[in-house]
Design a protein around this motif. Structure first.
Motif, PDB file in Angstrom:
ATOM      1  N   UNK A  20      -1.487  -3.549  -3.040  1.00  0.00           N
ATOM      2  CA  UNK A  20      -2.719  -2.933  -2.561  1.00  0.00           C
ATOM      3  C   UNK A  20      -3.245  -1.928  -3.575  1.00  0.00           C
ATOM      4  N   UNK A  21      -4.560  -1.794  -3.599  1.00  0.00           N
ATOM      5  CA  UNK A  21      -5.230  -0.777  -4.421  1.00  0.00           C
ATOM      6  C   UNK A  21      -6.469  -0.310  -3.666  1.00  0.00           C
ATOM      7  N   UNK A  22      -6.814   0.971  -3.786  1.00  0.00           N
ATOM      8  CA  UNK A  22      -8.086   1.419  -3.189  1.00  0.00           C
ATOM      9  C   UNK A  22      -9.248   0.992  -4.080  1.00  0.00           C
ATOM     10  N   UNK A  23     -10.351   0.553  -3.466  1.00  0.00           N
ATOM     11  CA  UNK A  23     -11.521   0.222  -4.284  1.00  0.00           C
ATOM     12  C   UNK A  23     -12.373   1.469  -4.465  1.00  0.00           C
ATOM     13  N   UNK A  24     -13.512   1.324  -5.088  1.00  0.00           N
ATOM     14  CA  UNK A  24     -14.358   2.484  -5.394  1.00  0.00           C
ATOM     15  C   UNK A  24     -14.877   3.190  -4.144  1.00  0.00           C
TER      16      UNK A  24
END
Length: 132
Positions: A20-24
């Motif tokens: 998982x990664x946070x988007x902008x």
């Protein structure tokens, strides 16, 4: 509440290579690199892999909305495949459409490295009370 890290640490997520990664916008995306192990006979990512990725992305959004006494399981999944993918990275994101006491409906989409929409769909989750 199930932490997103708990989902990510599961054997299925590890097997599929999802992280998982946070988007902008601060929303959590599920990311998966395309590998040979995820491809079908014709060299494209298998449809079941895309379904699992979409389900996982919507599950992230669902789990962000559950309280500490709740869990959830997918009871229905529907997706449309729009284009084949055979390399690169896939980016999936889910969001909640409606959360009730027992049912949560979400939708999600998968994009490739170029931002092309690969697949989109909806999922229904059943909310359960966790044993204490």
């Amino acid at each position: 509440m199930v932490r997103i890290a708990d989902l990510e640490s599961g054997d299925y997520w590890k097997h599929m290579g999802m992280t998982t990664v946070p988007n902008v916008d601060g929303k959590t995306q599920v990311v998966m690199k395309v590998t040979e192990q995820l491809k079908q006979f014709y060299g494209n990512v298998h449809g079941g892999v895309l379904a699992g990725l979409l389900d996982s992305a919507i599950a992230v959004a669902v789990n962000e909305r559950l309280d500490s006494s709740e869990g959830a399981s997918t009871v229905e999944l529907k997706l449309n495949y729009l284009r084949p993918v055979n390399e690169g990275t896939l980016w999936a994101e889910g969001k909640i459409i409606q959360k009730g006491r027992r049912i949560i409906v979400g939708q999600g989409e998968i994009k490739d490295d170029s931002g092309n929409l690969v697949a989109f769909g909806t999922a229904t989750f059943m909310v359960t009370q966790l044993a204490r």
